[in-house]
Design a protein around this motif. Structure first.
Motif, short mmCIF file in Angstrom:
data_model
loop_
_atom_site.label_atom_id
_atom_site.label_comp_id
_atom_site.label_asym_id
_atom_site.label_seq_id
_atom_site.Cartn_x
_atom_site.Cartn_y
_atom_site.Cartn_z
N VAL A 21 10.49 31.65 70.83
CA VAL A 21 11.45 31.68 69.73
C VAL A 21 12.56 32.67 70.07
N PHE A 22 13.80 32.19 69.99
CA PHE A 22 14.98 33.06 70.14
C PHE A 22 15.52 33.41 68.76
N LEU A 78 14.75 23.35 69.53
CA LEU A 78 14.85 23.08 68.10
C LEU A 78 15.56 24.23 67.38
N PRO A 79 16.83 24.06 67.00
CA PRO A 79 17.48 25.08 66.16
C PRO A 79 16.88 25.03 64.76
N VAL A 80 16.66 26.19 64.18
CA VAL A 80 16.01 26.27 62.86
C VAL A 80 16.89 27.10 61.93
N ASP A 81 17.12 26.57 60.76
CA ASP A 81 18.01 27.19 59.78
C ASP A 81 17.27 28.28 59.01
N VAL A 130 16.02 29.63 67.34
CA VAL A 130 15.79 28.41 68.13
C VAL A 130 14.37 28.47 68.67
N VAL A 131 13.63 27.39 68.49
CA VAL A 131 12.26 27.27 68.98
C VAL A 131 12.27 26.38 70.22
N VAL A 132 11.62 26.84 71.27
CA VAL A 132 11.57 26.09 72.53
C VAL A 132 10.12 25.73 72.82
N LEU A 133 9.86 24.43 73.06
CA LEU A 133 8.51 23.93 73.33
C LEU A 133 8.48 23.25 74.70
N GLY A 134 7.29 23.18 75.28
CA GLY A 134 7.09 22.45 76.53
C GLY A 134 7.35 23.27 77.77
N ALA A 135 7.06 24.54 77.76
CA ALA A 135 7.36 25.42 78.89
C ALA A 135 6.70 24.92 80.18
N ASP A 136 7.37 25.23 81.30
CA ASP A 136 6.83 24.91 82.62
C ASP A 136 6.93 26.16 83.48
N PRO A 137 5.85 26.92 83.60
CA PRO A 137 5.91 28.19 84.35
C PRO A 137 6.24 28.02 85.83
N SER A 138 6.13 26.81 86.34
CA SER A 138 6.44 26.58 87.76
C SER A 138 7.91 26.23 88.00
#
Length: 552
Positions: free
Chosen positions: A121-122, A163-166, A173-181
Motif C-alpha cells: 500500500v502506498f 488499485l487507487p483507493v479513495d 494505492v494498493v498493489v497486488l501480485g508481487a513478483d520478488p524475482s
C-alpha cells in the motif's frame, strides 16, 4: 467497472482503511516505510518492522516490533527483513519520502521480500491539487510527485494489479501480485526517471485530481480477494493462477464466490471419497461381537460385503496386540497373513510397521478414536492396495464399524481454465471432451499435496494442460498414459523427465500458439503463449490415442 468516489463525509481515512485491511487480509508479517509517530504501525499486532530515519513514536507499540532509524535505501542494502519477521512480508505500507524516485525504489526493495500474495500500500497517491503534488514542498498538506509510481507500475509491470483507493485525505494505492524475482524496474530505472521526473508544477492528470478511477474503500474491502491472498502462503498455490483469481475476485466477485463454493463442495466430495473410500451399495456397519471368534467372523464378513472375497494380507491396528483375534482370523482363512500394529506406538513406528508389511488387502482399525477417524483414514490409505478396504470405527459413535473401499480414479483430467499463462482459449470444451470419456476433471491445486498424491495414485490415464499441475503424474504407482496438451512453442522438459523416471507413456498434443516460433518475441513469451485446441486436428488425434491399449 466504475468505482466512483464517495461523498467526503463517507470516505474512510487511510488509517480506517488500513485497520479494515488488517482485519480482512490477516497478514502474518508487516513492514512499514515511514513510521513517523507510529500510528499506522500500531494497527498491526503481528511481527513487524518499521523503517524511518527520524521516527518519533507517540503511540504505544505492543508485541513484536523492530524499529530501524535509518533511510530505507540503507536499510534494504544491509538488512533482510525476512530474518526479523520470520518469513516474507505479507503487508507493506510505504509512506516514506514524498518524492517519486524514493517511492519507486521503496517498492523495488520491498517487493524483493514479498510473495505473490503480498499486499503493498502506498500512501498520498491522490493529490487534491497541483500544489500538493509539488516535488519541492510549499504547502501544509503534501503528497509530492509519488503519484507517478502508479502509472509506472501499470506501464512497466502490467502483471501487477494497481488499485487507487479513495481515502481521506490524499488517497492510497494498493498493489497486488508481487513478483520478488522481477528486475524490470531496476533494469529500466534511469529510463523511468528520464520520463517521469518533471520540474514543478507537476502535470498531474485530471483523472487523478478527480479520483476518476479510484475504488471506494469500503467496496474494495468487501471484495473476496483478501481471503485468496491470505491463503497465498500455501505451497500448492502458484502466482500465475493467483493473478487470474485476483482479477476475478475483484471484478466478478459473485462469479468468484460461486466458483469457490462449487470447488469446495467438489473438493469435499472427492477428498471424502479418497480419505475413506466409497461405501459399496448394501454395505452396512458390522457390530463386533464379544468373543474373538465372533469378532473375526464379523470382520471377515464385512470385507466380503465390500467386495474383497479372499484377503491374503491384513493389518490389525489396536491399542496393544490382539493375538486371540489374529488366531481366529487365521483359523477362518488359512494362509492369510495378519500383521498386528500397536496404535499406542509412536506415529513413525506405526507407519514403519505398516510399510514393512507390504501392500495390504485390508486394514482393520480397532481403536476407539472416533474423533480422529478421518485423519486415521488418511494415514492408512497409502498402505492399502487398490480395491482393498478400510474397516474403521463407526462414525455415528456406536459399537459398529464402517467398511470402506479404496477408490480408484482410473482417468484423471487436469483442469487448467484459470491459468493466464499458457491458457487454452477453449479449455472448457476440452475438459468436456475428457469428461465425456470417463475422466475425473479436477484442479490439483485445490487440494493439499498429500491429497493430490492420493488422487493420482492409481490413475492409468492422465490428461491435462502443460504446467506444474501435471507433475502429479509422479504419484502414479503404475505405468500410466499421460497426454499433455499445450502450445507448439511449449517445452515439456519437466513432464518428460517425470514420465521417463516413472515409466509413463507421454504423448504430446501440440496446438496452434498465439505467438508462433520465429515471431521475434522473447523465449518466455513464446513458451507461455495462449493457444487453441483444434477438435478436427488435435481432437481426432487424441481419440486415436485414447482408443489404444494402456501401457503394460
Amino acid at each position: 467497472m466504475s468505482h466512483s468516489a464517495a461523498p467526503t463525509d463517507e470516505r474512510l481515512s487511510r488509517h480506517e482503511f488500513l485497520t479494515l485491511l488488517h482485519e480482512r487480509l490477516r497478514p502474518r508479517t508487516y513492514l512499514e516505510v515511514g513510521v513517523s509517530t507510529g500510528r499506522s504501525l500500531a494497527l498491526s499486532s503481528v511481527p513487524r518492522v518499521g523503517v524511518d530515519p527520524a521516527y518519533r513514536i507517540e503511540t504505544e507499540l505492543e508485541g513484536d516490533v523492530t524499529l530501524a532509524r535509518t533511510t530505507s535505501d540503507e536499510y534494504f542494502a544491509t538488512t533482510d527483513p525476512k530474518d526479523r519477521l520470520g518469513g516474507p512480508v505479507e503487508l507493506a505500507f510505504i509512506d516514506g519520502m514524498h518524492v517519486f524516485e524514493y517511492a519507486l525504489r521503496d517498492f523495488v526493495n520491498v517487493e524483493k521480500h514479498c510473495r505473490w500474495s503480498s499486499v503493498v500500500v502506498f500512501d498520498d497517491m491522490l493529490p487534491r491539487n497541483v500544489d500538493e503534488a509539488a516535488r519541492d514542498r510549499h504547502t501544509l498538506a503534501w503528497t509530492g510527485d509519488v503519484f507517478w509510481v502508479a502509472e509506472v507500475l501499470r506501464r512497466y509491470r502490467p502483471d501487477l494489479t494497481v488499485l487507487p483507493v479513495d481515502t481521506v485525505p490524499t488517497g492510497v494505492v494498493v498493489v497486488l501480485g508481487a513478483d520478488p524475482s522481477s528486475t524490470v524496474l531496476q533494469d529500466h530505472y534511469q529510463e523511468i526517471l528520464d520520463q517521469y521526473v518533471h520540474d514543478d508544477p507537476q502535470p498531474v492528470p485530471d483523472a487523478i485530481l478527480r479520483r476518476q478511477d479510484a475504488w471506494d474503500a469500503r467496496t474494495l474491502i468487501r471484495r473476496p480477494v483478501w481471503g485468496l491472498l491470505h491463503r497465498g502462503d500455501r505451497p500448492w498455490r502458484r502466482r500465475e493462477r493467483g493473478l487470474a483469481e485476483i482479477q476475478e475476485a475483484l471484478h466478478q466477485p459473485d462469479d468468484y464466490r460461486r466458483r469457490r463454493r462449487a470447488a469446495r463442495e467438489k473438493a469435499q466430495h472427492v477428498v471424502r471419497n479418497v480419505r475413506a473410500g466409497r461405501v459399496r451399495p448394501g454395505t452396512t456397519p458390522v457390530a463386533p461381537a464379544e468373543t474373538p471368534a465372533d469378532t473375526a467372523q464379523s470382520l471377515l464378513a464385512a470385507t466380503t460385503q465390500a467386495g474383497l472375497e479372499a484377503p491374503r494380507r491384513i493389518a490389525l491396528l489396536a491399542r496393544g496386540r490382539r493375538p486371540a483375534l489374529a488366531r481366529e482370523i487365521r483359523a477362518l482363512r488359512p494362509g492369510i497373513k495378519v500383521v498386528q500394529v500397536d496404535a499406542r506406538a509412536r506415529a513413525a513406528d506405526v507407519r514403519l510397521a505398516l510399510a514393512s508389511a507390504g501392500r495390504l488387502d485390508a486394514v482393520v482399525d480397532l481403536t476407539p478414536d472416533r474423533d480422529g477417524r478421518a485423519a486415521r483414514a488418511r494415514e492408512l490409505l497409502p498402505h492399502v492396495r487398490k480395491g482393498g478396504v478400510l474397516v474403521l470405527p463407526d462414525a455415528a459413535g456406536g459399537d459398529g464399524v464402517d467398511v470402506r473401499t479404496i477408490p480408484t480414479l482410473a482417468r484423471v483430467g487436469v483442469h487448467g481454465t484459470h491459468l493466464w499463462l499458457r491458457a487454452c482459449h477453449n479449455a472448457a470444451e476440452v475438459e468436456s471432451f475428457f469428461a465425456e470419456r470417463g475422466f475425473e476433471v479436477l484442479f490439483p491445486e485445490d487440494y493439499p499435496i498429500a491429497e493430490q498424491a492420493q488422487l493420482f495414485r492409481f490413475a492409468r490415464d492422465v490428461a491435462g494442460f502443460g504446467g506444474s499441475a501435471m507433475f502429479n503424474v509422479a504419484f502414479a504407482t503404475e505405468p500410466a498414459r499421460v497426454c499433455l496438451i499445450s502450445a507448439e512453442t511449449y517445452s515439456p522438459q519437466n513432464e518428460a523427465m517425470i514420465a521417463a523416471a516413472n515409466g509413463h507413456r507421454l504423448t504430446m498434443v501440440w496446438c496452434h500458439a498465439d505467438v508462433p516460433h520465429g515471431s521475434g518475441t522473447g523465449v518466455d513469451s513464446r513458451m507461455h503463449t495462449p493457444f487453441t485446441f483444434d477438435f478436427d486436428r488435435e481432437g481426432a488425434f487424441l481419440k486415436r490415442v485414447l482408443d489404444e491399449p494402456l501401457p503394460a
